[in-house]
Enzyme design. Structure first.
Site, PDB file in Angstrom:
ATOM      1  N   ARG A  52       0.827  -1.214   0.000  1.00  0.00           N
ATOM      2  CA  ARG A  52       0.000   0.000   0.000  1.00  0.00           C
ATOM      3  C   ARG A  52       0.857   1.258   0.000  1.00  0.00           C
ATOM      4  O   ARG A  52       0.428   2.301  -0.519  1.00  0.00           O
ATOM      5  CB  ARG A  52      -0.976  -0.003   1.186  1.00  0.00           C
ATOM      6  CG  ARG A  52      -2.035   1.082   1.082  1.00  0.00           C
ATOM      7  CD  ARG A  52      -3.072   1.005   2.185  1.00  0.00           C
ATOM      8  NE  ARG A  52      -4.206   0.176   1.879  1.00  0.00           N
ATOM      9  CZ  ARG A  52      -5.341   0.624   1.327  1.00  0.00           C
ATOM     10  NH1 ARG A  52      -5.465   1.890   0.985  1.00  0.00           N
ATOM     11  NH2 ARG A  52      -6.345  -0.198   1.114  1.00  0.00           N
TER      12      ARG A  52
ATOM     13  N   GLU B 136      -9.199   6.437   7.734  1.00  0.00           N
ATOM     14  CA  GLU B 136      -7.783   6.608   7.436  1.00  0.00           C
ATOM     15  C   GLU B 136      -7.427   7.836   6.601  1.00  0.00           C
ATOM     16  O   GLU B 136      -6.401   8.470   6.861  1.00  0.00           O
ATOM     17  CB  GLU B 136      -7.263   5.344   6.737  1.00  0.00           C
ATOM     18  CG  GLU B 136      -7.247   4.131   7.626  1.00  0.00           C
ATOM     19  CD  GLU B 136      -6.896   2.860   6.856  1.00  0.00           C
ATOM     20  OE1 GLU B 136      -5.920   2.195   7.228  1.00  0.00           O
ATOM     21  OE2 GLU B 136      -7.601   2.548   5.876  1.00  0.00           O
TER      22      GLU B 136
END
Length: 772
Positions: free
Chosen positions: A320, A723
């Protein structure tokens, strides 16, 4: 229940967190508040005091002789498999058998009548080991020839080598990005109660009850159906309780089954911090080519991470980081490679953003480098490189950015924060202020939403309507303070057109919803809200069919509204209608399910559509630094953040505020430091500084982009909020960089490493003045 003309707590409205009053009055029950059965035992971990060694043996006689000690658990006491690796790589033992791999590694567990006895006895063990050389950071690990903990990822698009060869402007650099401790208010804890046969019930503070269930079954050597994991709520998680709770659940369960008594394990904060994983530290080597106007032509990057002694979730975390190394910017030619390095430190794990922040900050560093090299305002360089326009919408992983709202979002914030005028005023201030220097930065965020492990993008829910009209809601997500239960209950209330108060939100338990995914990747509401809605729709479909048949009306004339059900010209209260349905033997319960559509990912090729959609945001922060001490303060922050069509603006705004402060802490005050012996020295609140109330921006303006609506069919067209706003804290880091650069007339990029502690700021000021 009293009928009203409208319902309370519908979706898209402000609603207090369902446990808010309990939180502030101390009436919210956590795992440690559960009443203990008579005879409950307590466990405590005995840990290593070396970073790397051959384990020759352990003399535990003094431990066993300590008053109150019932027994000691070692690897030999594990009836099943001695492994709690979340990815099945068999590289993370509960207790090691032949090698110690980090300072603070659990070697055994003491089980005693009291926690104090277990804790004191654990210190009496004599460990026979032969120390080995150790490597603590990713660079030292590479130099020592350490392996990757999992296969690296490469993302590539275009002809990178040719683009670099033909460029007139090229900058290479290295950036060190520190890790971060989760510092949840409630630490790790597990409480296991043995049952008959193979059964065991585990109460714990975990974001992933199903994984804890499977891990406990794995170490006990029993099927998963023998293990029940319950989570009512957590006092914070931030990713630290996605996989790290496995150890504590396993120890409690093994002890409970061995001794036939309930067992609780709760480490001290120091042991919690030394024995459990954190955000990954990264060292990134970047290479960027650009034209004279500052538009990027090619990007190369190698992302080396401190992963620790085992893989844990380092593979997807480092993946990621690459997925977000573009942030808001189009790279015509790009090659990005991860290096998930094994180190002799605790195995690092998930943390809010899951590697994304480490990728985003590198993108912003490259923008910053270009701005100083070309003498431009960094915001102008950012805008010139935004995704958008013909042929400029493809990411390094070959997903098209088709929901881009950067132009409007950033322009609105630029205007509302008066960025241009304030930057001009700050430059003027710095010219006449010899000691205090100011900086300002406006940074964007683009964050992909979905688990990159595609199979995790599923959820289940269970909804019961009782014959008195009350509703019971259960889903596979976990509540850690973010308001997930409140949002999902709002969805159910609106779907049934009943008051929020009618719905009972119950603990998450593997007994009701099986095979759930972690509450992580900002997907809790997306997945569980849709699963709950699916369950409600099943029940409503049965109820509509019943009403149409029983009262002889067309199905389209049956309507739920304001605690009532309208059936043609007949109106019944919801309670009365449900009673009639029950008497007619209509099934009033349903298991809902949802899986995210459209997503796919081929890791070998580095191509696919790993994300269902993107969430966007932007922040403008102003700082003042003291060039004599390196100390600083955040004067003002303005945020405009995209949550789609918000399910609960009050909760979403709170998530944005909290995420920003936590992101700011990661980049400013929160520093993890290991000594040469491999000991984590920042292992308590006394040595590890999270932001205080006094550290927040003096002026803090947070606004949701209420004009945004998710183009994809998410729950009520909302977007994830957990997030993405974490990375808005990068605006503070970039503002600090501008303030430092001012001492050398903004001619060079200061190349601050993170966290930008006052010491680092002071040293950067000295370097800039010395021309280094």
């Amino acid at each position: 229940m009293k009928d009203t003309h409208s319902i309370t707590g519908a979706a898209h409205t402000d609603r207090n967190h369902d446990s808010a009053i309990k939180h502030v009055t101390g009436r919210a029950d956590y795992t440690d508040d559960i009443a203990q059965p008579e005879g409950t035992l307590h466990a405590y971990l005995g840990v290593s005091d070396v970073a790397h060694a051959t384990l020759n043996g352990m003399d535990l006689s003094a431990v066993l002789a300590y008053p109150g000690v019932v027994g000691v658990l070692t690897a030999e006491d594990i009836p099943g498999v001695n492994d709690i690796s979340p990815t099945g790589l068999n590289d993370e033992p509960v207790f090691p058998t032949d090698k110690i791999q980090f300072h603070g590694q659990p070697l055994f567990a003491v089980v005693a009548e009291t926690r104090d006895a277990a804790r004191r006895a654990a210190e009496l063990a004599r460990i026979d080991c032969a120390p080995l050389q150790h490597a603590l950071d990713p660079i030292a690990a590479q130099e020592a020839g350490y392996p990757h903990v999992t296969a690296p990822l490469k993302l590539e698009r275009g002809d990178v080598d040719t683009a670099f060869a033909g460029t007139a402007n090229r900058i290479t650099g290295r950036m060190a990005i520190g890790g971060q401790d989760h510092m949840y208010l409630e630490g790790h804890i597990a409480f296991a109660i043995p049952g008959e046969d193979d059964d065991v019930i585990v109460h714990c503070s975990t974001q992933h009850p199903s994984e804890a269930q499977h891990m406990v079954a794995h170490v006990l050597g029993v099927p998963s159906n023998a293990v029940v994991v319950n989570v009512r709520r957590m006092g914070g998680g931030f990713g630290g309780k996605e996989s790290q709770m496995n150890l504590f659940c396993a120890v409690a369960a093994i002890a409970a089954k061995k001794y036939g008594r309930a067992v609780k394990i709760r480490p001290d904060r120091d042991q919690d911090m030394t024995a459990t994983g954190k955000r990954h530290d990264f060292v990134v080597d970047y290479d960027v080519a650009f034209d004279d106007a500052g538009r990027i032509e090619a990007v190369g990057g190698t992302f080396a991470a401190r992963c620790g002694f085992s893989a844990d979730l380092s593979g997807p975390v480092t993946d990621r980081a690459l997925f977000h190394a573009d942030n808001a910017y189009f790279y015509p030619h790009v090659r990005l490679t991860s290096r998930p390095m094994k180190t002799n430190t605790v195995s690092n794990t998930a943390f809010r953003g899951f590697g994304g922040p480490q990728g985003v900050i590198v993108a912003e560093r490259m923008i910053e480098e270009i701005a100083y090299a070309t003498g431009q305002d960094p915001l102008d360089v950012r805008k010139a490189n935004f995704y958008g326009g013909e042929g400029r919408n493809l990411t390094p992983y070959h997903q098209e950015v088709d929901d881009n709202i950067f132009d409007r979002l950033v322009s609105e914030l630029e205007d509302s924060a008066a960025y241009r005028q304030r930057r001009k005023d700050i430059v003027a201030f710095n010219e006449t202020s010899p000691v205090l220097k100011k900086g300002i930065a406006l940074t964007p965020v683009k964050f992909g939403i979905s688990f990159t492990a595609t199979w995790y993008n599923q959820a289940g829910a269970l909804v019961h309507v009782y014959n008195d009209g009350s509703i019971h809601l259960n889903h596979g997500g976990t509540e850690m303070g973010q308001g997930l239960n409140t949002k999902v209950a709002q969805v159910v209330a609106e779907a049934f057109q009943v008051n929020f108060e009618r719905i009972k939100i119950t603990k998450t338990t593997t007994e009701k919803v099986p095979n759930t995914s972690a509450t992580a990747a900002s997907s809790g509401t997306d997945l569980n809200g849709m699963a709950a809605l699916n369950a409600v729709e099943q029940i409503k479909e049965r109820l509509v069919a019943f009403a149409a048949d029983h009262w002889g009306v067309a199905a389209e004339l049956v309507r739920f509204a304001a605690n009532q059900v309208h059936i043609g010209d007949l109106t019944l209260t919801f309670d009365a209608f449900i009673k009639q349905a029950y008497l007619a033997r209509v099934q009033l319960s349903a298991a809902g399910f949802y899986k995210t559509p459209k997503i796919h990912w081929d890791r070998e090729k580095g191509q696919g559509r790993p994300f269902y959609y993107y969430a966007y945001g932007a922040a403008c922060s102003e700082v003042t630094i003291d060039t004599l001490t390196g100390e600083y303060r955040v004067e003002r922050t303005d945020i405009l953040h995209d949550v789609g069509r918000s399910l609960n603006p009050a909760l979403d705004k709170g998530q944005v505020e909290g995420a920003f402060i936590q992101g700011m802490g990661w980049l400013t005050t929160e520093e993890l430091w290991w000594d040469d012996a491999g000991r984590l020295r920042t292992h308590a609140p006394s040595t590890y500084k999270i932001p205080l109330a006094s550290d927040r921006p003096r002026v803090f303006n947070v606004k949701l982009a209420d004009w945004s609506e998710n183009r994809e069919l998410t729950i009520k067209r909302s977007k994830a909020v957990g997030e993405p706003p974490f990375m808005l804290g990068i605006s503070v880091f970039e503002a600090l960089s501008m303030a430092v650069a001012s001492v050398a007339d903004y001619k060079r990029c200061p190349r601050l490493d993170a966290p930008a502690t006052p010491e680092r700021v002071l040293m950067a000021v000295a370097r800039m003045r010395d021309g280094g």
